[in-house]
Design a protein around this motif. Structure first.
Motif, PDB file in Angstrom:
ATOM      1  N   GLN A  31      19.290  74.219 113.493  1.00 31.77           N
ATOM      2  CA  GLN A  31      20.151  75.655 113.381  1.00 31.77           C
ATOM      3  C   GLN A  31      19.520  76.761 114.059  1.00 31.77           C
ATOM      4  O   GLN A  31      18.417  76.819 114.683  1.00 31.77           O
ATOM      5  CB  GLN A  31      19.623  76.019 111.774  1.00 31.77           C
ATOM      6  N   PHE A 100      23.457  69.414 107.773  1.00 31.96           N
ATOM      7  CA  PHE A 100      23.877  70.796 108.039  1.00 31.96           C
ATOM      8  C   PHE A 100      24.439  70.756 109.362  1.00 31.96           C
ATOM      9  O   PHE A 100      24.209  70.140 110.288  1.00 31.96           O
ATOM     10  CB  PHE A 100      22.584  71.587 107.960  1.00 31.96           C
ATOM     11  N   LYS A 104      25.346  77.225 110.009  1.00 35.30           N
ATOM     12  CA  LYS A 104      25.257  77.413 108.184  1.00 35.30           C
ATOM     13  C   LYS A 104      24.447  78.344 107.870  1.00 35.30           C
ATOM     14  O   LYS A 104      24.815  79.362 106.965  1.00 35.30           O
ATOM     15  CB  LYS A 104      24.765  76.141 107.748  1.00 35.30           C
ATOM     16  N   LYS A 107      25.273  82.221 108.889  1.00 34.33           N
ATOM     17  CA  LYS A 107      26.413  82.883 108.273  1.00 34.33           C
ATOM     18  C   LYS A 107      26.201  83.163 106.757  1.00 34.33           C
ATOM     19  O   LYS A 107      26.399  83.975 106.178  1.00 34.33           O
ATOM     20  CB  LYS A 107      27.668  81.592 108.545  1.00 34.33           C
ATOM     21  N   GLN A 108      25.418  82.198 106.165  1.00 27.25           N
ATOM     22  CA  GLN A 108      25.166  82.569 104.854  1.00 27.25           C
ATOM     23  C   GLN A 108      24.326  83.668 104.651  1.00 27.25           C
ATOM     24  O   GLN A 108      24.613  84.379 103.739  1.00 27.25           O
ATOM     25  CB  GLN A 108      24.918  81.054 103.950  1.00 27.25           C
ATOM     26  N   HIS A 123      30.413  76.824 100.720  1.00 26.46           N
ATOM     27  CA  HIS A 123      31.136  76.818 101.841  1.00 26.46           C
ATOM     28  C   HIS A 123      31.940  75.383 101.596  1.00 26.46           C
ATOM     29  O   HIS A 123      31.681  74.669 100.793  1.00 26.46           O
ATOM     30  CB  HIS A 123      30.741  77.045 102.991  1.00 26.46           C
ATOM     31  N   LEU A 125      32.755  71.483 102.582  1.00 29.03           N
ATOM     32  CA  LEU A 125      32.160  70.334 103.237  1.00 29.03           C
ATOM     33  C   LEU A 125      32.947  69.309 103.746  1.00 29.03           C
ATOM     34  O   LEU A 125      34.211  69.483 103.571  1.00 29.03           O
ATOM     35  CB  LEU A 125      31.465  69.779 102.027  1.00 29.03           C
ATOM     36  N   SER A 162      26.372  72.674 100.198  1.00 32.28           N
ATOM     37  CA  SER A 162      26.930  73.867 100.633  1.00 32.28           C
ATOM     38  C   SER A 162      26.248  75.244 100.072  1.00 32.28           C
ATOM     39  O   SER A 162      26.265  76.209 100.700  1.00 32.28           O
ATOM     40  CB  SER A 162      28.260  74.051 100.314  1.00 32.28           C
ATOM     41  N   TYR A 200      31.754  82.663  98.882  1.00 31.69           N
ATOM     42  CA  TYR A 200      31.869  81.562 100.130  1.00 31.69           C
ATOM     43  C   TYR A 200      32.141  82.129 101.385  1.00 31.69           C
ATOM     44  O   TYR A 200      32.738  83.341 101.691  1.00 31.69           O
ATOM     45  CB  TYR A 200      32.711  80.345  99.993  1.00 31.69           C
ATOM     46  N   TYR A 205      30.399  73.772 107.286  1.00 27.21           N
ATOM     47  CA  TYR A 205      29.111  74.202 107.595  1.00 27.21           C
ATOM     48  C   TYR A 205      28.050  72.898 107.145  1.00 27.21           C
ATOM     49  O   TYR A 205      26.998  73.066 107.310  1.00 27.21           O
ATOM     50  CB  TYR A 205      28.562  75.479 107.134  1.00 27.21           C
ATOM     51  N   ALA A 206      28.766  71.959 106.501  1.00 26.88           N
ATOM     52  CA  ALA A 206      27.700  70.699 106.153  1.00 26.88           C
ATOM     53  C   ALA A 206      28.534  69.588 105.920  1.00 26.88           C
ATOM     54  O   ALA A 206      29.818  69.520 105.707  1.00 26.88           O
ATOM     55  CB  ALA A 206      26.948  70.897 104.862  1.00 26.88           C
TER      56      ALA A 206
END
Length: 301
Positions: A31, A100, A104, A107-108, A123, A125, A162, A200, A205-206
């Protein structure tokens, strides 16, 4: 610079996932977010998963917190074992067989940091299969809102891998020990009980891996937890009693109706759908399935 970013704990539970855990850990380590800890609780694996986790912890001692050894605790107790070691302002969740995708966490966190009232973020999946079937996006409709009503009415709104939550909003008891299998749904519910916002981020993102050992494949085991789940809501949060009734109709009763429908027992299926309609007359999917069973029963005898 990374220490100016809020700490994110990545909560991973694993059980006999030696073939998948490396990809899971690598996907978190890759990440683009600089301030993370990875808390991995292995639930008494017998296939060597724990050894892989310990090897990674030796290679990344500042990132990985290994919780291995001891008896098999089950999903809920093992989840609490991991949760008790999470120190982050935010907590992201994944199984030892999930993945992941890039961006991810950053952004979260960006979504959370915009408003202090935001407590749960999901988000879209990608679902992919070990047996070679084509992958696809999760079909669940993403929602935005506040408080737990949507979660109670419709079940988990986002796939668990997510989800990221604000740690200050999670229930003090963590994952409810009264629910051996579906405690994650109650956990997310109770995270929203203070009225915080959920929402969301756009994008995938996963990846959620489907294989023969997924707990979600064990339909009976999961569904057996649901009446207790809704009873807990009624008893613990009486102002949500009617919402629990609606949720039980939409999820538990509907689920049994669908099971009998798929097995060809249309009479039993129709009885379940009608029972759900009586509880939740506005339940659109209950009406649709009831109509389908009646149509098939009349024209395809």
């Amino acid at each position: 610079m990374s220490m100016n970013l809020p700490l994110v704990s990545v909560h991973i539970i694993s059980y006999n996932q030696k073939n998948f855990i490396v990809e899971a850990l690598d996907s978190v380590l890759a990440q683009d977010y600089g301030n993370i800890e990875i808390v991995v609780a292995d639930d008494g694996s017998t296939d060597g998963t724990a050894s892989v986790i310990l090897d990674y912890a030796m290679r990344y001692p500042s990132k990985i917190v290994p919780l291995v050894g001891g008896p098999n605790l089950g999903i809920t107790e093992n989840s609490n074992r991991a949760l008790s070691s999470c120190r982050g302002k935010y907590i992201a969740f994944m199984g030892g067989d999930d993945v992941f995708l890039p961006g991810k966490i950053s952004k979260q966190v960006e979504w959370f940091e915009e408003k202090s009232s935001r407590v749960l973020c999901g988000h879209q999946l990608e679902v992919f299969y070990e047996d070679g079937r084509p992958s696809h996006n999760l079909t669940r409709t993403l929602r935005r809102g506040a408080g737990p009503k949507d979660y109670i009415h419709h079940g988990t709104l986002f796939g668990a891998v997510s989800v990221m939550v604000r740690a200050s909003s999670i229930p003090k008891h963590g994952f409810d020990p009264l629910l051996p299998t579906v405690s994650d749904g109650m956990f997310f519910n109770e995270t929203l009980m203070g009225g915080g916002e959920f929402g969301y981020i756009e994008g995938i993102y996963a990846r959620y891996r489907k294989h023969e050992n997924n707990v979600t494949n064990q339909w009976q085991r999961c569904v057996d937890d649901l009446p207790k789940y809704f009873d807990i809501i009624r008893q613990r949060y009486p102002s949500y009693k009617r919402d629990a009734d609606i949720g039980e109709a939409n999820i538990f009763i509907y689920g049994y109706g669908l099971k009998f429908m798929n097995e060809g027992d249309l009479k039993q299926a129709a009885a379940f759908f009608w029972q759900g309609i009586k509880i939740n007359p506005l339940g659109f999917k209950l009406w649709v399935r009831f109509a389908q069973t009646m149509y098939k029963g009349i024209f395809f005898r």
